[in-house]
Write a protein that holds these residues in place. Structure first.
Motif, PDB file in Angstrom:
ATOM      1  N   SER A 336     -22.735 -20.137   1.062  1.00 18.15           N
ATOM      2  CA  SER A 336     -23.199 -20.197   2.446  1.00 18.15           C
ATOM      3  C   SER A 336     -22.023 -20.035   3.410  1.00 18.15           C
ATOM      4  CB  SER A 336     -23.914 -21.521   2.712  1.00 18.15           C
ATOM      5  OG  SER A 336     -23.019 -22.616   2.667  1.00 18.15           O
ATOM      6  N   THR A 337     -20.850 -20.537   3.015  1.00 15.69           N
ATOM      7  CA  THR A 337     -19.662 -20.387   3.854  1.00 15.69           C
ATOM      8  C   THR A 337     -19.253 -18.915   3.926  1.00 15.69           C
ATOM      9  OG1 THR A 337     -18.929 -22.602   3.198  1.00 15.69           O
ATOM     10  CG2 THR A 337     -17.291 -21.168   4.200  1.00 15.69           C
ATOM     11  N   GLU A 338     -19.388 -18.188   2.820  1.00 15.88           N
ATOM     12  CA  GLU A 338     -19.097 -16.750   2.826  1.00 15.88           C
ATOM     13  C   GLU A 338     -19.978 -16.016   3.834  1.00 15.88           C
ATOM     14  OE1 GLU A 338     -19.618 -15.213  -1.064  1.00 15.88           O
ATOM     15  OE2 GLU A 338     -18.049 -16.450  -1.970  1.00 15.88           O
ATOM     16  N   ASP A 339     -21.260 -16.357   3.832  1.00 17.75           N
ATOM     17  CA  ASP A 339     -22.182 -15.696   4.755  1.00 17.75           C
ATOM     18  C   ASP A 339     -21.807 -15.972   6.201  1.00 17.75           C
ATOM     19  OD1 ASP A 339     -23.560 -14.822   2.534  1.00 17.75           O
ATOM     20  OD2 ASP A 339     -25.100 -16.384   2.651  1.00 17.75           O
ATOM     21  N   SER A 351      -8.646 -14.396  12.481  1.00 19.87           N
ATOM     22  CA  SER A 351      -7.520 -15.103  11.866  1.00 19.87           C
ATOM     23  C   SER A 351      -8.027 -16.229  10.974  1.00 19.87           C
ATOM     24  CB  SER A 351      -6.588 -15.685  12.939  1.00 19.87           C
ATOM     25  OG  SER A 351      -7.141 -16.856  13.517  1.00 19.87           O
ATOM     26  N   VAL A 352      -7.253 -16.524   9.932  1.00 20.99           N
ATOM     27  CA  VAL A 352      -7.619 -17.583   8.998  1.00 20.99           C
ATOM     28  C   VAL A 352      -7.692 -18.923   9.710  1.00 20.99           C
ATOM     29  CG1 VAL A 352      -6.836 -18.897   6.990  1.00 20.99           C
ATOM     30  CG2 VAL A 352      -6.716 -16.396   6.979  1.00 20.99           C
ATOM     31  N   SER A 353      -6.751 -19.186  10.616  1.00 23.26           N
ATOM     32  CA  SER A 353      -6.714 -20.467  11.323  1.00 23.26           C
ATOM     33  C   SER A 353      -7.932 -20.646  12.213  1.00 23.26           C
ATOM     34  CB  SER A 353      -5.432 -20.555  12.151  1.00 23.26           C
ATOM     35  OG  SER A 353      -5.371 -21.773  12.852  1.00 23.26           O
ATOM     36  N   ASP A 354      -8.258 -19.619  12.986  1.00 17.87           N
ATOM     37  CA  ASP A 354      -9.431 -19.718  13.870  1.00 17.87           C
ATOM     38  C   ASP A 354     -10.716 -19.836  13.053  1.00 17.87           C
ATOM     39  OD1 ASP A 354      -7.785 -19.535  16.046  1.00 17.87           O
ATOM     40  OD2 ASP A 354      -8.163 -17.397  16.424  1.00 17.87           O
ATOM     41  N   MET A 355     -10.773 -19.117  11.931  1.00 14.78           N
ATOM     42  CA  MET A 355     -11.969 -19.170  11.099  1.00 14.78           C
ATOM     43  C   MET A 355     -12.166 -20.565  10.519  1.00 14.78           C
ATOM     44  SD  MET A 355     -14.589 -17.510  10.035  1.00 14.78           S
ATOM     45  CE  MET A 355     -14.165 -15.786  10.361  1.00 14.78           C
ATOM     46  N   ALA A 356     -11.061 -21.196  10.102  1.00 16.34           N
ATOM     47  CA  ALA A 356     -11.145 -22.552   9.568  1.00 16.34           C
ATOM     48  C   ALA A 356     -11.681 -23.515  10.617  1.00 16.34           C
ATOM     49  CB  ALA A 356      -9.781 -23.011   9.066  1.00 16.34           C
ATOM     50  N   ASP A 357     -11.265 -23.348  11.863  1.00 16.93           N
ATOM     51  CA  ASP A 357     -11.767 -24.202  12.942  1.00 16.93           C
ATOM     52  C   ASP A 357     -13.253 -23.971  13.175  1.00 16.93           C
ATOM     53  OD1 ASP A 357      -9.253 -25.271  13.297  1.00 16.93           O
ATOM     54  OD2 ASP A 357      -8.713 -23.910  14.940  1.00 16.93           O
ATOM     55  N   GLU A 358     -13.665 -22.719  13.161  1.00 12.27           N
ATOM     56  CA  GLU A 358     -15.071 -22.393  13.405  1.00 12.27           C
ATOM     57  C   GLU A 358     -15.983 -22.928  12.296  1.00 12.27           C
ATOM     58  OE1 GLU A 358     -16.682 -20.915  15.849  1.00 12.27           O
ATOM     59  OE2 GLU A 358     -14.932 -20.516  17.124  1.00 12.27           O
ATOM     60  N   LEU A 359     -15.502 -22.849  11.072  1.00 14.14           N
ATOM     61  CA  LEU A 359     -16.319 -23.266   9.926  1.00 14.14           C
ATOM     62  C   LEU A 359     -16.158 -24.746   9.590  1.00 14.14           C
ATOM     63  CD1 LEU A 359     -15.751 -20.239   7.508  1.00 14.14           C
ATOM     64  CD2 LEU A 359     -17.770 -20.702   8.912  1.00 14.14           C
ATOM     65  N   ALA A 360     -15.184 -25.404  10.234  1.00 19.32           N
ATOM     66  CA  ALA A 360     -14.890 -26.815   9.958  1.00 19.32           C
ATOM     67  C   ALA A 360     -14.526 -27.027   8.493  1.00 19.32           C
ATOM     68  CB  ALA A 360     -16.072 -27.693  10.359  1.00 19.32           C
ATOM     69  N   VAL A 361     -13.706 -26.118   7.972  1.00 20.82           N
ATOM     70  CA  VAL A 361     -13.216 -26.208   6.600  1.00 20.82           C
ATOM     71  C   VAL A 361     -11.709 -26.026   6.617  1.00 20.82           C
ATOM     72  CG1 VAL A 361     -15.385 -25.382   5.613  1.00 20.82           C
ATOM     73  CG2 VAL A 361     -13.562 -23.745   6.141  1.00 20.82           C
ATOM     74  N   SER A 362     -11.070 -26.179   5.470  1.00 18.31           N
ATOM     75  CA  SER A 362      -9.625 -26.035   5.393  1.00 18.31           C
ATOM     76  C   SER A 362      -9.215 -24.566   5.413  1.00 18.31           C
ATOM     77  CB  SER A 362      -9.092 -26.697   4.124  1.00 18.31           C
ATOM     78  OG  SER A 362      -9.533 -25.974   2.983  1.00 18.31           O
ATOM     79  N   LYS A 363      -7.997 -24.312   5.845  1.00 15.99           N
ATOM     80  CA  LYS A 363      -7.474 -22.933   5.826  1.00 15.99           C
ATOM     81  C   LYS A 363      -7.340 -22.436   4.396  1.00 15.99           C
ATOM     82  CE  LYS A 363      -3.961 -24.001   8.538  1.00 15.99           C
ATOM     83  NZ  LYS A 363      -2.718 -23.862   9.339  1.00 15.99           N
ATOM     84  N   GLY A 364      -7.088 -23.369   3.469  1.00 15.90           N
ATOM     85  CA  GLY A 364      -7.003 -22.981   2.066  1.00 15.90           C
ATOM     86  C   GLY A 364      -8.314 -22.414   1.553  1.00 15.90           C
ATOM     87  N   LEU A 365      -9.441 -23.035   1.940  1.00 13.49           N
ATOM     88  CA  LEU A 365     -10.740 -22.530   1.518  1.00 13.49           C
ATOM     89  C   LEU A 365     -11.009 -21.161   2.130  1.00 13.49           C
ATOM     90  CD1 LEU A 365     -13.438 -22.792   0.108  1.00 13.49           C
ATOM     91  CD2 LEU A 365     -14.289 -24.115   2.068  1.00 13.49           C
ATOM     92  N   VAL A 366     -10.672 -20.993   3.394  1.00  9.42           N
ATOM     93  CA  VAL A 366     -10.868 -19.684   4.044  1.00  9.42           C
ATOM     94  C   VAL A 366     -10.047 -18.622   3.328  1.00  9.42           C
ATOM     95  CG1 VAL A 366     -10.526 -18.351   6.160  1.00  9.42           C
ATOM     96  CG2 VAL A 366     -11.430 -20.686   6.286  1.00  9.42           C
TER      97      VAL A 366
END
Length: 395
Positions: A336-339, A351-366
């Protein structure tokens, strides 16, 4: 007195009661008269090993334990403690019945907590679990191991809402019974509040489940409403007023599901010591950027004693209404996070950092998802998050 009528435990109990009262046991008591008046009930020629001596009789371990249980003594002697300690050889030879699992993460007699923010769908999840247990049908991704009777104790909802929610999720004829103890109906009948911290109410619930052995699970929805006199942040309140009741249920093979609220930190509200004796702790989290459209949440296993791997991986759940019928759907959280990531990339988040903030997940997961999607040619190679041309053309 004939030997066949002699009950060692009862005789020893009578002697102890007389002794504690400061009196003298009756002369016809076989414990006092002892072997001189009757065949010694201990020394029967079988070579039984004794561990204690009470009123002149040496007792075997089994008889010592029987005497202790019948006397209801609060004092645990070294003899009694010795009976409770196993050597390695004894431990390995001990016959331990297999612990039946109603669900991969809910064993027979297990204690489980489900907590999350208000309005997220905790009660829908608890009712959905109840329906699956009594109907022997899958609950989300998990198959139950057989029909199980449930006692659902509600401390919050109206009778109308409780019935409507239950009937909306019931799809088939139950194979096991379900009983409801509603705070509203309780008050209607006897004009008293349903407070499960009250020892009298606890005892009556114990009596009820002992006379209804078909009950294998009890749902408490929810702790704040059902335990109004228990201070949530005080460990002793929980340990002294609630935990003994839950352990009584566990020791009789009755599983318990505790529904609770999360606090401002996102963790379960109140003392963390509640989790010490629990087998399973599930946290319900909000789905990032999701619209407020009924029960939808992420299930995360904070603690899962005895359950591993895919059984306790995080999942995203939705209760959607399809053709007027509420229907559960779920998918692995990473999927679901991929979608959501692909949708946000299309909207310009690169960006990985902005995406992590938007998804409320870690940058490592992104980063892990980014690598996977690049290998699948859904994202373009490179540092930034960009949709691959080949994937864009397919769309």
């Amino acid at each position: 007195m004939e030997e066949s009528n002699f009950d060692l435990g009862e005789a020893l109990l009578r002697h102890r009661e007389h002794r504690e009262k400061g009196g003298i046991p009756p002369k016809d008591d076989p414990v006092i008269e002892g072997p001189a008046k009757m065949k010694d009930p201990i020394d029967d020629g079988n070579g039984k090993q004794s561990t204690a001596n009470v009123t002149g009789f040496e007792l075997t371990p089994e008889e010592t334990l029987e005497y202790f249980m019948k006397s209801r003594s609060k004092d645990i002697t070294s003899d009694i403690l010795n009976l409770c300690i196993l050597s390695l050889k004894e431990f390995l030879k001990l016959e331990i019945p297999e612990r039946f699992r109603l669900l991969p993460y809910l064993p027979e007699g297990g204690l489980m907590m489900v907590y999350g923010p208000r309005g997220l769908g905790k009660t829908y999840m608890a009712i959905g679990l109840t329906v699956s247990l009594i109907c022997n049908s899958p609950f989300l991704k998990w198959q139950v191991s057989g029909p199980a009777g449930v006692l659902y104790i509600d401390g919050e909802m109206s009778l109308h809402d409780l019935r409507e929610r239950f009937l909306s999720l019931l799809r088939e004829k139950p194979q096991a019974p379900v009983y409801f103890l509603s705070h509203e109906y309780f008050y209607q009948k006897i004009e008293r509040d349903l407070n499960l911290a009250n020892s009298n109410i606890q005892e009556t619930v114990k009596d009820y489940v002992e006379t209804h052995p078909e009950i294998k699970v009890i749902v408490f929805d929810n702790l704040s409403c059902l335990l109004p006199g228990v201070r949530e942040d005080k460990r002793d309140d929980w340990t002294l007023q609630v935990l003994p009741f839950l352990l009584w249920l566990r020791r009789r093979g009755i599983a318990v599901v505790l529904v609770h609220h999360s606090g401002k930190s996102g963790e379960q509200r109140g003392t963390s010591s509640r989790e010490d004796t629990l087998d399973t702790v599930i946290r319900l989290d909000r789905i990032p950027n999701a619209k407020n459209a009924g029960a939808q949440f992420i299930i995360r296993f904070v603690k899962s004693r005895g359950a591993y791997g895919d059984d306790v991986n995080d999942i995203e759940c939705h209760l959607n209404t399809i053709d007027g019928v509420p229907t559960w759907s779920w998918k692995p959280l990473e999927e679901s996070t991929e979608d959501r990531l692909m949708k946000l990339v299309a909207e310009g988040v690169d960006s990985v950092s902005d995406m992590a903030d938007e998804l409320a997940v870690s940058k490592g997961l992104v980063s892990r998802i980014k690598k996977k999607l690049q290998e699948e040619s859904r994202l373009a190679p490179g540092k930034d998050l960009k949709i691959a041309e080949a994937h864009r053309e397919k769309q």
